[in-house]
Design a protein around this motif. Sequence first.
Motif, PDB file in Angstrom:
ATOM      1  N   PHE A 120      -5.987   3.228 -44.454  1.00 36.30           N
ATOM      2  CA  PHE A 120      -6.467   3.704 -43.159  1.00 36.30           C
ATOM      3  C   PHE A 120      -5.370   4.462 -42.425  1.00 36.30           C
ATOM      4  N   ARG A 121      -4.164   3.931 -42.452  1.00 41.18           N
ATOM      5  CA  ARG A 121      -3.032   4.562 -41.754  1.00 41.18           C
ATOM      6  C   ARG A 121      -2.769   5.961 -42.320  1.00 41.18           C
ATOM      7  N   ALA A 122      -2.873   6.086 -43.631  1.00 41.69           N
ATOM      8  CA  ALA A 122      -2.595   7.369 -44.271  1.00 41.69           C
ATOM      9  C   ALA A 122      -3.557   8.462 -43.821  1.00 41.69           C
ATOM     10  N   LEU A 123      -4.764   8.075 -43.436  1.00 34.89           N
ATOM     11  CA  LEU A 123      -5.746   9.059 -42.977  1.00 34.89           C
ATOM     12  C   LEU A 123      -5.317   9.752 -41.693  1.00 34.89           C
ATOM     13  N   HIS A 124      -4.395   9.143 -40.945  1.00 39.68           N
ATOM     14  CA  HIS A 124      -3.973   9.677 -39.658  1.00 39.68           C
ATOM     15  C   HIS A 124      -2.796  10.642 -39.762  1.00 39.68           C
ATOM     16  N   HIS A 125      -2.167  10.729 -40.922  1.00 37.21           N
ATOM     17  CA  HIS A 125      -0.929  11.497 -41.028  1.00 37.21           C
ATOM     18  C   HIS A 125      -1.100  12.726 -41.909  1.00 37.21           C
ATOM     19  N   THR A 136      -3.592  20.831 -37.290  1.00 42.40           N
ATOM     20  CA  THR A 136      -4.302  21.045 -36.026  1.00 42.40           C
ATOM     21  C   THR A 136      -5.687  21.621 -36.327  1.00 42.40           C
ATOM     22  N   GLY A 137      -6.688  21.062 -35.691  1.00 38.75           N
ATOM     23  CA  GLY A 137      -8.053  21.501 -35.948  1.00 38.75           C
ATOM     24  C   GLY A 137      -8.745  20.715 -37.037  1.00 38.75           C
ATOM     25  N   ASP A 138      -8.041  19.745 -37.641  1.00 41.36           N
ATOM     26  CA  ASP A 138      -8.631  18.913 -38.690  1.00 41.36           C
ATOM     27  C   ASP A 138      -8.453  17.436 -38.330  1.00 41.36           C
ATOM     28  N   PRO A 139      -9.075  16.987 -37.239  1.00 43.10           N
ATOM     29  CA  PRO A 139      -8.900  15.592 -36.817  1.00 43.10           C
ATOM     30  C   PRO A 139      -9.638  14.626 -37.739  1.00 43.10           C
ATOM     31  N   LEU A 140      -9.192  13.391 -37.720  1.00 46.26           N
ATOM     32  CA  LEU A 140      -9.896  12.303 -38.402  1.00 46.26           C
ATOM     33  C   LEU A 140     -11.063  11.882 -37.508  1.00 46.26           C
ATOM     34  N   VAL A 141     -12.272  12.073 -37.966  1.00 49.15           N
ATOM     35  CA  VAL A 141     -13.459  11.756 -37.183  1.00 49.15           C
ATOM     36  C   VAL A 141     -13.985  10.392 -37.617  1.00 49.15           C
ATOM     37  N   LEU A 142     -14.020   9.463 -36.668  1.00 47.78           N
ATOM     38  CA  LEU A 142     -14.416   8.086 -36.950  1.00 47.78           C
ATOM     39  C   LEU A 142     -15.668   7.734 -36.150  1.00 47.78           C
ATOM     40  N   THR A 199      -5.535  13.989 -33.005  1.00 48.57           N
ATOM     41  CA  THR A 199      -5.359  13.556 -34.384  1.00 48.57           C
ATOM     42  C   THR A 199      -6.608  12.856 -34.887  1.00 48.57           C
ATOM     43  N   ARG A 200      -7.206  12.115 -33.995  1.00 52.91           N
ATOM     44  CA  ARG A 200      -8.321  11.238 -34.360  1.00 52.91           C
ATOM     45  C   ARG A 200      -9.357  11.299 -33.248  1.00 52.91           C
ATOM     46  N   ILE A 201     -10.625  11.277 -33.641  1.00 48.47           N
ATOM     47  CA  ILE A 201     -11.702  11.369 -32.665  1.00 48.47           C
ATOM     48  C   ILE A 201     -12.684  10.226 -32.868  1.00 48.47           C
ATOM     49  N   THR A 202     -12.975   9.526 -31.780  1.00 44.35           N
ATOM     50  CA  THR A 202     -13.993   8.485 -31.787  1.00 44.35           C
ATOM     51  C   THR A 202     -15.026   8.809 -30.703  1.00 44.35           C
ATOM     52  N   PHE A 203     -16.047   7.979 -30.611  1.00 43.70           N
ATOM     53  CA  PHE A 203     -17.175   8.311 -29.748  1.00 43.70           C
ATOM     54  C   PHE A 203     -17.553   7.210 -28.769  1.00 43.70           C
ATOM     55  N   GLY A 204     -16.754   6.139 -28.711  1.00 40.47           N
ATOM     56  CA  GLY A 204     -17.129   5.034 -27.840  1.00 40.47           C
ATOM     57  C   GLY A 204     -18.552   4.612 -28.161  1.00 40.47           C
ATOM     58  N   PRO A 205     -19.331   4.271 -27.138  1.00 36.69           N
ATOM     59  CA  PRO A 205     -20.718   3.862 -27.388  1.00 36.69           C
ATOM     60  C   PRO A 205     -21.675   5.047 -27.492  1.00 36.69           C
ATOM     61  N   GLY A 206     -21.136   6.269 -27.606  1.00 33.97           N
ATOM     62  CA  GLY A 206     -21.973   7.456 -27.578  1.00 33.97           C
ATOM     63  C   GLY A 206     -23.058   7.476 -28.640  1.00 33.97           C
ATOM     64  N   MET A 207     -22.723   7.047 -29.843  1.00 36.03           N
ATOM     65  CA  MET A 207     -23.723   7.091 -30.915  1.00 36.03           C
ATOM     66  C   MET A 207     -24.816   6.050 -30.699  1.00 36.03           C
ATOM     67  N   GLN A 208     -24.423   4.861 -30.255  1.00 31.29           N
ATOM     68  CA  GLN A 208     -25.430   3.825 -29.990  1.00 31.29           C
ATOM     69  C   GLN A 208     -26.366   4.276 -28.874  1.00 31.29           C
TER      70      GLN A 208
END
Length: 238
Positions: free
Chosen positions: A6-11, A15-21, A213-222
């Motif tokens: 998982f850690r390796a996915l962040h490194h 730029t412009g290629d974030p880890l989308v979770l 680096t990384r993008i999440t969505f909080g409760p947005g998807m739910q």
Amino acid sequence: MTAATFRALHHGRATGDPLVLPGPWDAASARVLADAGFPALATPSAGIAASLGYEDGATPPDEMFAAVARIVRAVSVPVSADVEGGYGLAPKELVERILETGAVGCNLEDSEGHATLKDPQRHADWLAEVRAEAGDALFINARVDTFLVGTGEPADALARARLYLAAGADCVYPLLAPPEVLPLLREGIEGPINMAAEPDRESVAELGRLGATRITFGPGMQRYAARTIGDLAAALRV
């Protein structure tokens, strides 16, 4: 899957290629998101709370950990768990509870009840204890809530982010930081930065371009799923 994977996915990300979770709130949504090809997932505490019938921040710890465990069991990709402020658990017990779920990462926030910021140095010291207990077994995403309940000044976010990274956090998460502030944060933070996006391609692309680096969505998807079901229900009424 391990925290190292998982850690390796962040490194090494351009730029412009974030880890989308994406953020699953139960086992079924986790399977859908994993089957879509995402390399990892990140649970939202507010989304899980809604799925269990609680207000955000009111989920009993045992129910939150159980929900995370069900999500982890449902997929073969790494899962990071939003465990809010740690539920008042001592670092050793908190780490044990997270690892028991099978999660390889966690979000830890620096505000109390989404209302008051914790003292930054005391919080950094606590994060250091969590890191010491976890070793390399957990990826720690330290949330910075200055844009949520603090001054909203980038300088305050930068100061906290640097403290938390120095304490052993793997990533910092300036919740609700305006996109236009991200380049300044990117310049001043030597480590991965998590940003929250709306669940649409344009929002993800913009944040990636600005340095996330990384993008999440909080409760947005739910919440998106709930609205979709509401629309379906309305259409079925006769």
